[in-house]
Design an enzyme around this catalytic site. Structure first.
Site, short mmCIF file in Angstrom:
data_model
loop_
_atom_site.label_atom_id
_atom_site.label_comp_id
_atom_site.label_asym_id
_atom_site.label_seq_id
_atom_site.Cartn_x
_atom_site.Cartn_y
_atom_site.Cartn_z
N LYS A 27 38.42 39.38 49.62
CA LYS A 27 37.60 38.32 50.21
C LYS A 27 38.23 36.96 49.98
CE LYS A 27 33.71 40.15 48.53
NZ LYS A 27 32.37 40.21 47.96
N ARG B 286 40.08 52.20 45.67
CA ARG B 286 39.83 51.22 46.74
C ARG B 286 40.61 51.62 47.97
NH1 ARG B 286 38.14 46.27 44.38
NH2 ARG B 286 38.47 45.03 46.25
N GLU C 107 28.80 41.32 46.49
CA GLU C 107 28.52 39.95 46.09
C GLU C 107 28.53 39.08 47.35
OE1 GLU C 107 31.20 38.21 43.23
OE2 GLU C 107 30.02 36.35 43.21
#
Ligand code: ATP
Ligand code: MG
Length: 559
Positions: A273, A263, A38
């Protein structure tokens, strides 16, 4: 990717699934992946893992990997991030088969949504976000159906068209899938597929005021692109039934397989982020590419070679178990790569002036020095030597400790590539601080071996004062003192106040004066350094410490 070390990658479950699929001729033997960030921030080391996996798998099996911007939250996204992400992926050494945006498919996704309404699988709801939450039920109690669930297809089609036309305000209506309000999987309790957002989008401008949700967009974008294996992180495991439901109900010609992996969590590091954004916005670091940031751009500016990051991603492997990888594993990949690839130089970080009293005034000699200890192809250079040199302040001890074999009063040491010197006198300033040493040299020890075979225990580095280049050197350390800052109540309370130390009066051998931006070197005995891509200029070098030669962290912390 021709680094032989990278080919020794241990296998992992995703590779095995793909091998089996190819053997079974699933998808006609094709392997098509994608990396779907994104564009709401800069990529970090965790994304590097996903990039290496997706692009690496495609490369390995002769497949294709797209870069797709998952751009369905217009308010959070920006063209700046789009550009940064492209730069970072390329820098890591990968290229995409095609560059796509989820927003490229908005029209098609709208058609698919209409199809779901027509088949009675979606409805327009008037509930607010809060009402939806309140009716969702809990893990042990079923949810309650919205009255809007009974709307006719005709009414739903009309309302959905009016949502698109901008007749409603944000939050007044949503499109929901009609699945099962009693499903044990909360994601299946009539999830929202579209919401209204009157916002300008970085790719589609003001063309749309309704935007599809992640769970509707991701699977359909994958299908539109013909992705065969949709690799994502474990938090989407519970979304897989919805991923499959949407594809089944829309009846796309292609049905990608979603496979989840753990992850990357790295010790002493933040990989979110949102939190990284906070570090920049609140001024804890200077920018997204601050060399202390675990962003790909920060690591690039710090001087990490892309091959080291790829090697790291290979080493940590791909599993389904969440774990915290030791920061040392990353640093070791960086060290190993730099040991192979970086030329050696002499640099004095904390200079102490040394006058060699019996060396002829005004004389300069040049000593040949290999650029690399075991890569002859790197060639050699000449290092100038003269009467006044700088040595590292901590290579001298007035009262040497037991295992200290370097310079001390009356003690002889070897100057790397040059001569033996012996310290005869200490000069101090008015405050009593040592400002200079007087030494003598043995002309018979030229090149670093004495004529009589006399041995010295210590070898130290140096630079000729007259020929040296002055430089600023930035010593970076871990950004956090906590091994797991993400797990702390407030990660900002655990910042390392000494994560940056600036040395403004370093002395480098002259060949470093015009170092190219980004060039990496080993400063002998000191570590690996890169000319800062932002601030270093020919004639005025600024170097970042990439990593120390060894793991000194544990020792430093005990002090
Ligand atoms: P963040 O929480 O930092 O915003 P994200 O998952 O929202 O991360 P995306 O831009 O959506 O970020 O991620 C793009 C891809 O990278 C996704 O497939 C995601 O699963 C993967 N990814 C993100 N963070 C990690 C990580 N720490 N380790 C491995 N893969 C990751
Ligand atoms: Mg995300």
């Amino acid at each position: 990717m021709n680094d032989p070390r990278e080919q020794e990658a241990p296998s992992h479950f995703i590779r095995e699934i793909i091998r089996a699929d190819i053997r079974a001729d699933k998808n006609g033997g094709k392997v098509y992946t994608r990396f779907p960030p994104e564009p709401n921030g800069y990529l970090h080391v965790g994304h590097a893992k996903a990039i290496c996996l997706n692009f690496g798998i495609a490369e390995e099996f002769g497949g294709r990997c797209n870069l797709r911007f998952d751009d369905t939250n217009p308010e959070r996204e920006d063209q700046e991030y789009v550009e940064a992400i492209k730069r970072d992926v390329r820098w890591l050494g990968y290229d995409w088969a095609e560059l796509r945006h989820a927003s490229d498919y908005f029209e098609q996704l709208y058609e698919y949504a209409v199809k779901l309404i027509e088949t009675g699988k979606a409805y327009v709801d008037d509930f607010s976000a809060e009402q939806i939450r309140n009716h969702r039920g809990t893990l042990i109690t079923p949810g309650q159906e919205s009255p809007a669930r009974r709307r006719s297809h005709k009414e739903n089609l009309d309302l959905f068209a009016r949502m698109r036309a901008g007749e409603f305000k944000d939050g007044e209506k949503v499109l929901r899938a009609k699945i099962d309000m009693a499903s044990p999987n909360m994601n299946m309790r009539d999830p929202v597929l579209y919401r209204i957002k009157h916002a300008t989008h970085q790719n589609t401008g003001d063309a749309w005021c309704i935007y599809p949700m992640y769970d509707f967009t991701q699977c359909l974008s994958d299908a539109i692109e013909g992705v065969t294996h949709s690799l994502c992180t474990l938090e989407f495991e519970d979304h897989r039934p919805l991923y499959d439901w949407v594809l089944d109900e829309v009846a796309t010609p292609c049905h990608p397989q979603q496979i989840e992996f753990a992850r990357l969590n790295l010790s002493y590091t933040i990989t979110s982020k949102r939190k990284l954004n906070q570090l920049v916005q609140e001024g804890h670091t200077t920018s997204w590419d601050d060399p202390r940031m675990p962003t790909i751009s920060g690591m690039r500016r710090r001087g990490y070679p892309p091959a080291a990051l790829r090697d790291f991603c290979n080493r940590i492997g791909i599993t389904k178990n969440d774990s915290l990888i030791d920061f040392e594993v990353l640093e070791n990949s960086v060290r190993e790569e730099l040991n192979q690839s970086s030329e050696r130089r002499l640099a004095v970080l904390d200079p102490l002036r040394v006058v060699i009293e019996n060396y002829p005034d005004g004389q300069t000699e040049r000593f040949p020095a290999l650029n690399h200890p075991f890569r002859d192809e790197f060639g050699s250079r000449q290092i100038p030597f003269s009467k006044v040199i700088y040595i590292e302040r901590d290579d001298f001890m007035e009262e040497p400790a037991k295992k200290f074999f370097r310079l001390a009063p009356g003690r002889e040491v070897r100057l790397r590539f040059a001569y033996y010197i012996t310290c005869s006198e200490i000069i101090r300033d008015a405050q009593g601080e040592i400002v200079e040493l007087r030494c003598s040299y043995d002309p018979q020890s030229r090149g670093g071996t004495s004529a009589d075979g006399r041995k010295v225990k210590g070898t130290i580095h140096w630079v000729s004062a007259e020929h040296s280049a002055a430089a600023e050197i930035r010593l970076y350390d871990r950004l956090f003192l906590s091994a797991n800052p993400a797990a702390e109540k407030n990660f900002l309370d655990h910042l390392n106040p000494e994560s940056l130390r600036v040395l403004s009066d370093c002395k480098l051998e002259p060949s470093l004066l015009d170092a190219e931006s980004g060039a990496r070197f080993q400063f002998e005995r000191q570590g690996y350094f890169a000319a800062d891509s932002g601030d270093s200029k020919p004639g005025a070098p600024v170097f970042n410490r990439i990593v120390t030669l060894r793991d000194t962290w544990a020792k430093v912390r005990q002090k």
